[in-house]
Design a protein around this motif. Structure first.
Motif, PDB file in Angstrom:
ATOM      1  N   UNK A  69       8.016  81.346 104.117  1.00 37.77           N
ATOM      2  CA  UNK A  69       6.600  80.789 103.969  1.00 37.77           C
ATOM      3  C   UNK A  69       6.496  79.047 103.802  1.00 37.77           C
ATOM      4  N   UNK A  70       5.965  78.343 104.428  1.00 41.43           N
ATOM      5  CA  UNK A  70       5.948  77.404 104.150  1.00 41.43           C
ATOM      6  C   UNK A  70       3.897  76.596 104.454  1.00 41.43           C
ATOM      7  N   UNK A  71       4.186  75.665 103.477  1.00 42.96           N
ATOM      8  CA  UNK A  71       2.225  75.755 103.329  1.00 42.96           C
ATOM      9  C   UNK A  71       1.716  77.545 103.144  1.00 42.96           C
ATOM     10  N   UNK A  72       2.319  77.585 102.610  1.00 42.23           N
ATOM     11  CA  UNK A  72       1.286  79.629 102.553  1.00 42.23           C
ATOM     12  C   UNK A  72       1.116  80.076 103.939  1.00 42.23           C
ATOM     13  N   UNK A  73       1.932  79.714 104.597  1.00 41.63           N
ATOM     14  CA  UNK A  73       1.798  80.875 106.413  1.00 41.63           C
ATOM     15  C   UNK A  73       2.972  81.246 106.379  1.00 41.63           C
ATOM     16  N   UNK A  74       2.888  82.286 107.613  1.00 35.35           N
ATOM     17  CA  UNK A  74       4.538  82.298 107.274  1.00 35.35           C
ATOM     18  C   UNK A  74       4.978  81.881 108.674  1.00 35.35           C
ATOM     19  N   UNK A  75       6.684  81.418 108.683  1.00 36.15           N
ATOM     20  CA  UNK A  75       7.114  80.957 110.755  1.00 36.15           C
ATOM     21  C   UNK A  75       8.216  82.076 110.270  1.00 36.15           C
ATOM     22  N   UNK A  76       8.576  82.164 111.487  1.00 29.22           N
ATOM     23  CA  UNK A  76       9.756  83.061 112.149  1.00 29.22           C
ATOM     24  C   UNK A  76      11.154  82.189 112.424  1.00 29.22           C
ATOM     25  N   UNK A  77      12.121  81.481 111.608  1.00 29.53           N
ATOM     26  CA  UNK A  77      13.582  80.803 112.543  1.00 29.53           C
ATOM     27  C   UNK A  77      13.991  82.318 112.635  1.00 29.53           C
ATOM     28  N   UNK A  78      14.313  81.527 114.279  1.00 28.01           N
ATOM     29  CA  UNK A  78      15.025  82.801 115.100  1.00 28.01           C
ATOM     30  C   UNK A  78      16.038  82.066 115.042  1.00 28.01           C
ATOM     31  N   UNK A  79      16.732  82.397 114.994  1.00 32.91           N
ATOM     32  CA  UNK A  79      18.887  82.222 115.648  1.00 32.91           C
ATOM     33  C   UNK A  79      19.244  83.119 117.160  1.00 32.91           C
ATOM     34  N   UNK A  80      19.393  82.691 118.649  1.00 27.91           N
ATOM     35  CA  UNK A  80      19.854  82.886 119.322  1.00 27.91           C
ATOM     36  C   UNK A  80      19.921  82.082 120.568  1.00 27.91           C
ATOM     37  N   UNK A  81      21.796  82.772 121.053  1.00 29.02           N
ATOM     38  CA  UNK A  81      22.632  81.856 122.201  1.00 29.02           C
ATOM     39  C   UNK A  81      22.843  80.576 121.822  1.00 29.02           C
ATOM     40  N   UNK A 137      21.429  78.921 119.142  1.00 28.03           N
ATOM     41  CA  UNK A 137      20.654  77.730 119.090  1.00 28.03           C
ATOM     42  C   UNK A 137      19.124  78.482 117.978  1.00 28.03           C
ATOM     43  N   UNK A 138      18.251  77.368 117.651  1.00 33.30           N
ATOM     44  CA  UNK A 138      17.891  77.831 116.829  1.00 33.30           C
ATOM     45  C   UNK A 138      16.812  77.799 117.002  1.00 33.30           C
ATOM     46  N   UNK A 139      15.200  78.316 117.085  1.00 34.54           N
ATOM     47  CA  UNK A 139      13.765  77.642 117.381  1.00 34.54           C
ATOM     48  C   UNK A 139      12.765  78.511 116.123  1.00 34.54           C
ATOM     49  N   UNK A 140      11.583  77.774 115.885  1.00 35.16           N
ATOM     50  CA  UNK A 140      11.310  77.933 114.944  1.00 35.16           C
ATOM     51  C   UNK A 140       9.578  78.167 115.452  1.00 35.16           C
ATOM     52  N   UNK A 141       8.932  79.989 115.186  1.00 38.65           N
ATOM     53  CA  UNK A 141       7.335  80.422 116.022  1.00 38.65           C
ATOM     54  C   UNK A 141       6.728  80.635 114.462  1.00 38.65           C
ATOM     55  N   UNK A 142       5.108  80.523 114.879  1.00 39.28           N
ATOM     56  CA  UNK A 142       5.015  81.012 113.682  1.00 39.28           C
ATOM     57  C   UNK A 142       5.473  82.847 113.566  1.00 39.28           C
ATOM     58  N   UNK A 143       4.640  83.695 112.641  1.00 36.62           N
ATOM     59  CA  UNK A 143       5.533  84.796 112.689  1.00 36.62           C
ATOM     60  C   UNK A 143       4.248  85.779 112.754  1.00 36.62           C
ATOM     61  N   UNK A 144       3.313  85.492 113.011  1.00 37.78           N
ATOM     62  CA  UNK A 144       1.478  86.431 113.219  1.00 37.78           C
ATOM     63  C   UNK A 144       2.136  86.444 115.057  1.00 37.78           C
ATOM     64  N   UNK A 145       2.128  87.684 115.377  1.00 33.11           N
ATOM     65  CA  UNK A 145       2.156  88.094 116.632  1.00 33.11           C
ATOM     66  C   UNK A 145       0.228  88.014 117.474  1.00 33.11           C
ATOM     67  N   UNK A 146       0.239  87.655 118.596  1.00 34.10           N
ATOM     68  CA  UNK A 146      -1.481  87.553 118.945  1.00 34.10           C
ATOM     69  C   UNK A 146      -2.020  89.206 119.423  1.00 34.10           C
ATOM     70  N   UNK A 147      -1.508  89.921 119.000  1.00 36.89           N
ATOM     71  CA  UNK A 147      -2.135  91.381 119.324  1.00 36.89           C
ATOM     72  C   UNK A 147      -2.824  91.925 118.100  1.00 36.89           C
ATOM     73  N   UNK A 148      -1.422  92.022 117.303  1.00 38.20           N
ATOM     74  CA  UNK A 148      -2.334  92.304 116.328  1.00 38.20           C
ATOM     75  C   UNK A 148      -2.039  91.924 114.738  1.00 38.20           C
ATOM     76  N   UNK A 149      -1.704  90.841 115.064  1.00 36.67           N
ATOM     77  CA  UNK A 149      -0.901  89.574 114.005  1.00 36.67           C
ATOM     78  C   UNK A 149       0.126  90.606 113.199  1.00 36.67           C
ATOM     79  N   UNK A 150       0.821  91.194 114.260  1.00 33.29           N
ATOM     80  CA  UNK A 150       2.293  92.071 113.544  1.00 33.29           C
ATOM     81  C   UNK A 150       3.139  90.941 113.131  1.00 33.29           C
ATOM     82  N   UNK A 151       4.318  91.459 112.354  1.00 32.00           N
ATOM     83  CA  UNK A 151       5.028  90.295 111.832  1.00 32.00           C
ATOM     84  C   UNK A 151       6.826  89.974 112.926  1.00 32.00           C
TER      85      UNK A 151
END
Ligand code: HEM
Ligand code: FES
Lengths: 363, 166
Positions: A262-274, A276-290
């Motif tokens: 949680x950064x400044x009150x909003x959740x961020x998902x930090x992914x590790x793959x291949x 590499x590291x990427x960070x995106x909002x934790x909130x899905x556009x569909x129904x705000x899933x995690x």
């Protein structure tokens, strides 16, 4: 949206879930009728039908309200989220039959509803009688419990009518979610409907215990899951002078998975793959899933709720889909020194516009 | 945005967690006592209205008719006070309005209600109904006439044998 997931079309899984759902509802009503008739064959079948459908709807509402917190507590319950909306619409129709009965031409199944059974024998229109039949609006114990049912039914109607993804897209997920939180008001109204209605005349301890256990279960489960979430939100990280936040080490994140911070009150998902590291909002556009509870599948972050997919480096759904989520700049500290796994990950606190490409940090 | 949603969610359940247990406990504690026992007066009223609620008596005979496609079970009984009654139990409610049951003399089903027909009572719903057979009709064969008062016509008539009331 993902290529594999079809938002509004039927697929095999949905069909199976629906068949199980409808078979259980039909079995419940059949057993309810048979058992009640078995206990007292003199009971009027129409009164029994009203109770069978009312209690079926109320029971299904308990199931529906359990799925959310249960899937927050354990991912095992995620598959149930898939069909929650169909459960909701089914529940609305059960409640509707409880109220107005079922009498469709060509359908052999006919039942009487509460409106006809309790309000259609006087000289008032049943709908008028419903609202004026009991005028103890200022009283607690004599309060017209039917009105609480009317309120709940109205909320369920709005929810059922806007349940399609069409409305989700047009109202946007946050508004749609807010609308659908009306279900908690409806749940409260229905507890009142049952306590001030059926429990007043039905004094069998089993009924009282069932309603009480349902209440403790639903409220307890939501408070448990909710307090965990609140705790996580409280552990918010603040950026240092350069605007970046230390979110932990590479070793903490399993491959193709994420760490949610949680950064400044909003959740961020930090992914590790291949590597590499990427960070995106934790909130899905569909129904705000995690999203951070999902996996990277076929190179895409895949939402655990309904399977929408996003490319990790730009937060956009793979073509032809157009969903976009905010991305975050990332960098690794300690490049080239010490074990790779001990490298620390830094995420910029201010998100980029949805769909902005960000170079992943290479481990 | 999403954070605020989560907070609304949590605090609405804190609210429900306070209100609903109060409603639940108060709703049980304040429950008024309604006296709902069926009294003898009610039983008498049901009997007056023609429902077979009293004693079963001694069976004399039984038969069955079909009125407007609804099967009706008929049973005659002699009660302890010596009176003879006919109990009719339709399988379901008759799809005819305001049905009156008459006894009429004769061996043919009448087209219209005869002047001498004797009214036994009215038949509605699917409960067991009781009709007293007057002493002068006992042991006589005749017709049971089902007459719709609202439509002013005979719905059907069925032979009613002398053995039914002897
Ligand atoms: C216009 C709206 C409604 C009306 C007029 C209405 C009316 C009634 C009535 C007359 C009863 C019987 C009370 C008794 O047995 O003493 C009842 C019971 C009940 N109703 Fe409703 N209702 C409405 C909406 C709802 C809705 C939306 C639900 C649930 C989704 C619901 C769930 C129940 C339940 C669980 C019972 C108790 C059944 C039992 O005794 O086993 N009702 N309602
Ligand atoms: S796919 Fe539905 S919330 Fe993410």
């Amino acid at each position: 949206m993902s290529v594999g997931y079809k938002s509004i079309q039927w697929n095999r899984q949905k069909l199976i879930y629906d068949l199980i759902l409808w078979a259980s509802v039909a079995a419940y009503i059949a057993i309810f009728m048979a058992v009640t008739k078995g206990i007292d064959s003199n009971l009027d079948i129409r009164g029994v039908q009203i109770r069978a459908y009312g209690s079926a709807a109320f029971l299904l509402l308990h199931v529906i309200l359990s799925i959310g917190p249960l899937s927050r507590l354990s991912p095992k319950f995620h598959p149930l989220l898939f069909n929650r909306r169909h459960m909701g619409v089914t529940m609305f129709f059960l409640a509707l039959i409880h109220v107005v009965g079922l009498n469709l031409p060509g359908l052999p199944l006919k039942t009487t509803g509460a409106l006809t059974w309790y309000h259609d024998f006087g000289n008032l229109d049943p709908l008028v009688s419903l609202f004026v039949g009991n005028s103890h609006y200022g009283d607690f114990i004599q309060f017209p419990f039917e009105i609480l049912g009317v309120g709940a039914l109205a909320i369920f109607f709005v929810m059922a009518a806007t349940s399609h993804d069409f409305w989700l897209v047009n109202l946007t997920a946050p508004i749609w979610k807010a609308l659908h939180m009306g279900v908690y008001v409806a749940y409260g109204l229905l507890v009142g409907h049952v306590v001030l209605g059926a429990l007043q005349s039905n004094r069998h301890p089993a009924m009282t215990v069932a309603v009480g256990v349902g209440l403790v279960w639903i409220v307890g489960l939501h408070l448990l899951a909710g307090s965990r979430e609140i705790k996580q939100d409280k552990a918010t990280l603040s950026p240092s002078d350069d605007g970046f936040v230390d979110v932990g080490t590479v070793a903490e994140i399993p491959d193709n998975r994420a760490k949610v911070v949680t950064i400044s009150g909003e959740r961020v998902a930090v992914f590790k793959y291949d590597g590499k590291i990427s960070a995106v909002s934790n909130v899905c556009q569909h129904q705000n899933g995690p999203l951070g509870e999902g996996k990277v599948i076929d190179g895409c972050i895949t939402c655990p709720w309904h399977g929408y997919q996003y490319l990790p480096d730009c937060g956009a759904s793979p073509p032809p889909f157009t969903e976009r989520i905010p991305t975050f700049d990332v960098r690794l500290a300690g490049d080239g020194q010490g074990p790779v796994e001990d490298q620390r990950i830094f995420v910029r606190a201010i998100p980029n516009a949805p769909g902005t490409h960000v170079d992943p940090a290479v481990i | 945005m999403i954070l605020s949603r989560r907070q609304v969610h949590f605090y609405s359940f804190v609210g429900l967690g306070i209100i609903l247990p109060i409603v639940f406990i108060a709703g049980l504690a304040l429950r008024p006592n309604y006296d709902m026992q069926a009294t003898d007066a009610a039983t008498d009223l049901f009997a007056q209205a023609g429902f077979a609620t009293g004693e079963d008596g001694e069976a004399i005979s039984s038969d069955s008719f079909t009125v407007a496609r609804v099967p009706i079970a008929a049973e005659t009984l002699r009660l302890t006070d010596g009176s003879v009654v006919l109990d009719l139990t339709p399988k379901k409610s008759l799809p005819v309005v305001d049905v009156l049951v008459y006894w009429d003399a004769g061996s043919e089903a009448p087209e219209a209600l005869g002047d001498e027909a004797v009214l036994l009572g009215n038949l509605a719903g699917d409960a067991r109904r009781r009709f007293e057979i007057p002493a002068e009709l006992q042991g006589q064969s005749g017709q049971l006439v089902f007459y719709s008062q609202a439509q002013s016509q005979v719905v059907t008539a069925a032979p009613f044998a002398a053995e039914m009331t002897q």
